[in-house]
Design a protein around this motif. Structure first.
Motif, PDB file in Angstrom:
ATOM      1  N   UNK A   7       0.871  -1.171   0.000  1.00 50.22           N
ATOM      2  CA  UNK A   7       0.000   0.000   0.000  1.00 50.22           C
ATOM      3  C   UNK A   7       0.908   1.221   0.000  1.00 50.22           C
ATOM      4  N   UNK A   8       0.581   2.197  -0.817  1.00 48.68           N
ATOM      5  CA  UNK A   8       1.325   3.455  -0.859  1.00 48.68           C
ATOM      6  C   UNK A   8       0.385   4.588  -0.471  1.00 48.68           C
ATOM      7  N   UNK A   9       0.892   5.530   0.319  1.00 46.92           N
ATOM      8  CA  UNK A   9       0.052   6.664   0.708  1.00 46.92           C
ATOM      9  C   UNK A   9       0.626   7.999   0.241  1.00 46.92           C
ATOM     10  N   UNK A  10       1.915   8.043  -0.003  1.00 48.23           N
ATOM     11  CA  UNK A  10       2.571   9.258  -0.476  1.00 48.23           C
ATOM     12  C   UNK A  10       3.706   8.815  -1.399  1.00 48.23           C
ATOM     13  N   UNK A  11       3.360   8.430  -2.627  1.00 48.17           N
ATOM     14  CA  UNK A  11       4.347   7.799  -3.514  1.00 48.17           C
ATOM     15  C   UNK A  11       5.650   8.578  -3.709  1.00 48.17           C
ATOM     16  N   UNK A  16      11.346   8.473  -2.524  1.00 45.62           N
ATOM     17  CA  UNK A  16      12.573   9.138  -2.082  1.00 45.62           C
ATOM     18  C   UNK A  16      13.287   8.333  -1.002  1.00 45.62           C
ATOM     19  N   UNK A  17      12.513   7.719  -0.093  1.00 51.02           N
ATOM     20  CA  UNK A  17      13.103   6.992   1.025  1.00 51.02           C
ATOM     21  C   UNK A  17      13.017   5.474   0.874  1.00 51.02           C
ATOM     22  N   UNK A  18      12.560   4.985  -0.276  1.00 48.52           N
ATOM     23  CA  UNK A  18      12.538   3.559  -0.618  1.00 48.52           C
ATOM     24  C   UNK A  18      11.754   2.707   0.381  1.00 48.52           C
ATOM     25  N   UNK A  19      10.480   3.036   0.550  1.00 42.97           N
ATOM     26  CA  UNK A  19       9.610   2.231   1.403  1.00 42.97           C
ATOM     27  C   UNK A  19       8.178   2.330   0.901  1.00 42.97           C
ATOM     28  N   UNK A  27      -1.071 -13.389   6.327  1.00 43.87           N
ATOM     29  CA  UNK A  27      -2.014 -12.712   7.220  1.00 43.87           C
ATOM     30  C   UNK A  27      -1.345 -11.650   8.089  1.00 43.87           C
ATOM     31  N   UNK A  28      -0.092 -11.341   7.798  1.00 43.93           N
ATOM     32  CA  UNK A  28       0.622 -10.315   8.547  1.00 43.93           C
ATOM     33  C   UNK A  28       0.627  -9.002   7.774  1.00 43.93           C
ATOM     34  N   UNK A  29       0.363  -7.915   8.487  1.00 43.00           N
ATOM     35  CA  UNK A  29       0.429  -6.584   7.887  1.00 43.00           C
ATOM     36  C   UNK A  29       1.395  -5.753   8.723  1.00 43.00           C
ATOM     37  N   UNK A  30       2.403  -5.204   8.052  1.00 41.39           N
ATOM     38  CA  UNK A  30       3.376  -4.336   8.700  1.00 41.39           C
ATOM     39  C   UNK A  30       3.155  -2.926   8.156  1.00 41.39           C
ATOM     40  N   UNK A  31       2.936  -1.969   9.058  1.00 40.58           N
ATOM     41  CA  UNK A  31       2.749  -0.579   8.655  1.00 40.58           C
ATOM     42  C   UNK A  31       3.999   0.201   9.042  1.00 40.58           C
ATOM     43  N   UNK A  32       4.594   0.855   8.060  1.00 40.42           N
ATOM     44  CA  UNK A  32       5.816   1.639   8.276  1.00 40.42           C
ATOM     45  C   UNK A  32       5.599   2.733   9.303  1.00 40.42           C
ATOM     46  N   UNK A  33       6.707   3.240   9.818  1.00 41.46           N
ATOM     47  CA  UNK A  33       6.627   4.413  10.672  1.00 41.46           C
ATOM     48  C   UNK A  33       5.838   5.485   9.944  1.00 41.46           C
ATOM     49  N   UNK A 111      14.734  13.484  17.225  1.00 41.92           N
ATOM     50  CA  UNK A 111      14.137  14.161  16.091  1.00 41.92           C
ATOM     51  C   UNK A 111      13.624  13.170  15.070  1.00 41.92           C
ATOM     52  N   UNK A 112      12.785  13.680  14.177  1.00 42.75           N
ATOM     53  CA  UNK A 112      12.250  12.886  13.069  1.00 42.75           C
ATOM     54  C   UNK A 112      12.699  13.548  11.766  1.00 42.75           C
ATOM     55  N   UNK A 113      12.304  13.001  10.639  1.00 42.80           N
ATOM     56  CA  UNK A 113      12.831  13.448   9.345  1.00 42.80           C
ATOM     57  C   UNK A 113      12.525  14.927   9.054  1.00 42.80           C
ATOM     58  N   UNK A 114      11.436  15.452   9.606  1.00 45.31           N
ATOM     59  CA  UNK A 114      11.088  16.866   9.454  1.00 45.31           C
ATOM     60  C   UNK A 114      11.010  17.462  10.859  1.00 45.31           C
ATOM     61  N   UNK A 115      11.646  18.584  11.125  1.00 49.18           N
ATOM     62  CA  UNK A 115      11.644  19.155  12.475  1.00 49.18           C
ATOM     63  C   UNK A 115      10.250  19.474  13.017  1.00 49.18           C
ATOM     64  N   UNK A 116       9.254  19.654  12.126  1.00 48.04           N
ATOM     65  CA  UNK A 116       7.886  19.921  12.577  1.00 48.04           C
ATOM     66  C   UNK A 116       7.181  18.658  13.058  1.00 48.04           C
TER      67      UNK A 116
END
Length: 135
Positions: A7-11, A16-19, A27-33, A111-116
């Motif tokens: 599943x892609x939500x922001x292609x 850009x970050x390869x995920x 039956x396993x679903x892994x949702x990225x950070x 921190x995360x990838x965007x300071x906001x």
């Protein structure tokens, strides 16, 4: 080889970050950070509470696209940039998972990838094979 459904939500961001947002294997679903990113690419305003709500909305949509729900979630990891604000995050986690709480980890990060961005959440779900067969 077991089929992998993505599943892609922001292609553009995902490319850009390869995920991908979520991947289902059997039956396993892994949702990225998942951070609080709006459809236009901006970060959800208003602090950690609204950002947590947005993260959970994105996660819920990804789960549903994979045939799962928040009731199928067995593990959640929450990364927060200011642990003193954990109550606002916990409130939204309780609302989402309170009826069927998963295992959970919450840690403060520098921190995360965007300071906001103030919070990022990942989730793992197991879909009941009997329910999945009925769908």
């Amino acid at each position: 080889m077991t089929e992998r459904r993505r599943v892609h939500s922001n292609p553009a961001f995902e490319a850009q970050f390869a995920y991908c947002r979520a991947i289902r294997v059997g039956n396993l679903v892994h949702v990225s950070g998942t951070a609080a990113v709006e459809p236009d690419g901006s970060v959800t305003p208003g602090g950690v509470g609204p950002q947590t709500a947005r993260c959970l909305a994105i996660i819920t949509a990804a789960l549903e696209e994979q045939g799962a729900s928040v009731a199928d979630v067995v593990r959640v990891r929450t990364y927060i940039t200011d642990i003193s604000q954990y109550e606002a995050t916990a409130e939204h986690l309780q609302a989402a998972f309170g009826g069927a709480p998963p295992t959970s980890t919450m840690v403060e990060v520098s921190g995360l990838v965007d300071p906001e961005m103030m919070v990022e959440i990942e989730a793992e779900a197991i879909i009941d094979p009997e329910r999945d067969a009925a769908d």
